[in-house]
Design an enzyme around this catalytic site. Structure first.
Site, mmCIF file in Angstrom:
data_model
loop_
_atom_site.group_PDB
_atom_site.id
_atom_site.type_symbol
_atom_site.label_atom_id
_atom_site.label_comp_id
_atom_site.label_asym_id
_atom_site.label_seq_id
_atom_site.Cartn_x
_atom_site.Cartn_y
_atom_site.Cartn_z
ATOM 1 N N ARG A 151 25.044 -22.016 -86.893
ATOM 2 C CA ARG A 151 25.177 -23.102 -86.761
ATOM 3 C C ARG A 151 25.942 -23.283 -88.780
ATOM 4 O O ARG A 151 26.670 -22.361 -88.935
ATOM 5 C CB ARG A 151 23.861 -23.670 -87.228
ATOM 6 C CG ARG A 151 22.697 -23.241 -86.566
ATOM 7 C CD ARG A 151 21.093 -22.687 -86.525
ATOM 8 N NE ARG A 151 20.728 -23.220 -85.492
ATOM 9 C CZ ARG A 151 19.448 -22.155 -85.418
ATOM 10 N NH1 ARG A 151 20.071 -21.302 -86.771
ATOM 11 N NH2 ARG A 151 19.081 -22.288 -84.742
ATOM 12 N N LYS A 175 16.915 -20.403 -89.486
ATOM 13 C CA LYS A 175 15.744 -20.913 -89.437
ATOM 14 C C LYS A 175 14.386 -20.453 -89.977
ATOM 15 O O LYS A 175 14.447 -19.465 -89.322
ATOM 16 C CB LYS A 175 15.653 -21.960 -88.438
ATOM 17 C CG LYS A 175 17.196 -23.423 -88.129
ATOM 18 C CD LYS A 175 16.191 -24.514 -87.040
ATOM 19 C CE LYS A 175 16.966 -25.647 -86.750
ATOM 20 N NZ LYS A 175 17.358 -26.171 -85.874
ATOM 21 N N HIS A 247 28.085 -29.240 -83.439
ATOM 22 C CA HIS A 247 27.741 -28.283 -82.695
ATOM 23 C C HIS A 247 28.313 -27.382 -81.700
ATOM 24 O O HIS A 247 27.682 -27.079 -80.918
ATOM 25 C CB HIS A 247 25.916 -28.711 -82.321
ATOM 26 C CG HIS A 247 24.599 -28.418 -83.056
ATOM 27 N ND1 HIS A 247 24.864 -27.704 -84.363
ATOM 28 C CD2 HIS A 247 23.550 -27.429 -82.689
ATOM 29 C CE1 HIS A 247 23.892 -27.075 -84.621
ATOM 30 N NE2 HIS A 247 22.826 -26.506 -83.752
ATOM 31 N N ARG A 250 29.319 -24.104 -81.349
ATOM 32 C CA ARG A 250 27.858 -23.077 -81.237
ATOM 33 C C ARG A 250 27.259 -23.298 -79.463
ATOM 34 O O ARG A 250 27.110 -21.822 -78.978
ATOM 35 C CB ARG A 250 26.699 -23.822 -82.212
ATOM 36 C CG ARG A 250 25.368 -23.154 -81.245
ATOM 37 C CD ARG A 250 24.302 -23.710 -82.703
ATOM 38 N NE ARG A 250 23.163 -23.005 -82.406
ATOM 39 C CZ ARG A 250 22.071 -21.880 -82.942
ATOM 40 N NH1 ARG A 250 23.357 -21.334 -83.326
ATOM 41 N NH2 ARG A 250 21.295 -22.083 -82.564
ATOM 42 N N HIS A 273 16.804 -18.201 -81.777
ATOM 43 C CA HIS A 273 16.417 -19.529 -80.643
ATOM 44 C C HIS A 273 15.140 -18.534 -81.167
ATOM 45 O O HIS A 273 14.859 -18.021 -80.587
ATOM 46 C CB HIS A 273 16.179 -19.741 -79.496
ATOM 47 C CG HIS A 273 17.593 -21.062 -79.324
ATOM 48 N ND1 HIS A 273 19.065 -21.247 -78.580
ATOM 49 C CD2 HIS A 273 17.642 -21.770 -80.604
ATOM 50 C CE1 HIS A 273 19.212 -21.838 -78.413
ATOM 51 N NE2 HIS A 273 19.024 -22.679 -80.052
ATOM 52 N N TYR A 282 21.037 -24.117 -71.985
ATOM 53 C CA TYR A 282 21.966 -23.777 -71.517
ATOM 54 C C TYR A 282 22.790 -23.511 -70.274
ATOM 55 O O TYR A 282 24.197 -24.007 -69.340
ATOM 56 C CB TYR A 282 22.681 -23.235 -72.356
ATOM 57 C CG TYR A 282 22.924 -23.624 -73.885
ATOM 58 C CD1 TYR A 282 23.853 -24.149 -74.600
ATOM 59 C CD2 TYR A 282 21.733 -23.135 -74.808
ATOM 60 C CE1 TYR A 282 24.099 -24.615 -76.044
ATOM 61 C CE2 TYR A 282 21.660 -23.613 -76.245
ATOM 62 C CZ TYR A 282 22.931 -24.662 -76.962
ATOM 63 O OH TYR A 282 22.964 -24.568 -77.611
#
Length: 303
Positions: A151, A175, A247, A250, A273, A282
């Site tokens: 990111r 995150k 994004h 990414r 993730h 995706y």
């Protein structure tokens, strides 16, 4: 029903300060709800059950004799209005229970991430000049974003010690404070080395000393907004402005890996993730690509 709706809309306008456009939308949705109940023979607001509310939700998506089907987002908004109406009536003591409490609006359809074709990514990465303090930094930043799937916030948060040029890895802070070690490709390593040797020392001399990897013209850490501007500027120069978001690289990283045969769980780890479900969106992109190829290549595809 009319009186309860009027009281609810008045509550929203006076006590909640709800915008006029929202009030108008809710009024239309609740008129449609009232008409639906009337067709079902329900005339007493106090006798509405969860089944009627659920049936209204289904009618929104399927349409009826008077209304076309609604998109998921519009149906969700209508059910939000209905849920609010019943919650208001229950709290105000107009009904003994809230029949809409357990009814959930339909989930919005998953939007497929936008990924650039490989040739467009390569053109974007070639945009910054091969010399000059900012161009060298910008090239290193773009190469790193595409090479690692980081990111933008993770990239600008990197410190010098987070890059291992010998092992060709980068340590990203994701995150929730979760760190992940991600491989980095040789072109990105070469771009970083050029930046670290020929550009960063000049930029750093203008500041007061920082461990940040990417620096701005004042010698301090590059901000997320400035990094996004780097991407936007070079995308415009490459003629890709309509296709680029913060994004984009990414998304392209993930899509190109899956199209190249990478396992979805590997891509999940690389992206950071928490759940493979997030990554699986995706796979929808790559399935669409396969479908297009199939449609044009298989002799019986259109049969």
């Amino acid at each position: 029903m009319t009186q309860v709706v009027a009281a609810y809309l008045d509550h929203l306008a006076v006590e909640r300060g709800t915008a006029r456009n929202t009030l108008d939308s809710y009024a239309r949705d609740l008129r449609r709800y009232a008409a639906h109940l009337e067709r079902q023979g329900v005339t007493d607001f106090r006798r509405i059950t969860e089944a009627e509310v659920t049936g209204f939700g289904a009618a929104l998506r399927e349409g009826d004799d008077e209304h076309p089907p609604l998109a998921a987002s519009s149906a969700a908004r209508a059910l939000v209005a209905v849920r609010g109406l019943h919650r208001f009536a229950h709290v105000d003591g107009l009904t003994e229970d809230d029949p809409a409490r357990e009814v959930r609006p339909p989930a919005a359809a998953k939007r497929l991430p936008k990924a650039l074709p490989v040739d467009d990514v390569l053109r974007l990465l070639d945009m910054p000049a091969a010399d000059g303090e900012r161009p060298l930094r910008d090239r290193a930043l773009l190469e790193l974003l595409y090479s690692t799937g980081a990111r933008i916030s993770e990239a600008v948060g990197l410190d010098l010690g987070d890059i291992d040029r010998t092992e060709r890895t980068v340590l990203l802070d994701g995150k929730g404070g979760k760190q992940r070690l991600v491989p980095i490709g040789r072109p990105a390593v070469e771009a970083l080395e050029a930046y670290l040797v020929r550009s960063r020392p000049v930029l750093a001399s203008r500041g007061r000393g920082t461990a940040a990897l990417f620096l701005n013209a004042r010698g301090t850490r590059l901000s997320r907004q400035s990094a996004w501007q780097v991407l936007k500027t070079n995308a415009e120069r490459a003629g890709l402005s309509a296709s680029v978001s913060p994004h984009t690289l990414r998304h392209s990283f993930a899509t190109h890996l899956l199209e190249g045969g990478a396992d979805v769980r590997v891509v999940q780890e690389l992206l950071g993730h928490a759940s493979v479900t997030t990554t699986q969106v995706y796979t929808l992109v790559t399935v669409n690509t396969l479908r297009e190829i199939y449609a044009t290549a298989h002799p019986r595809a259109l049969g």
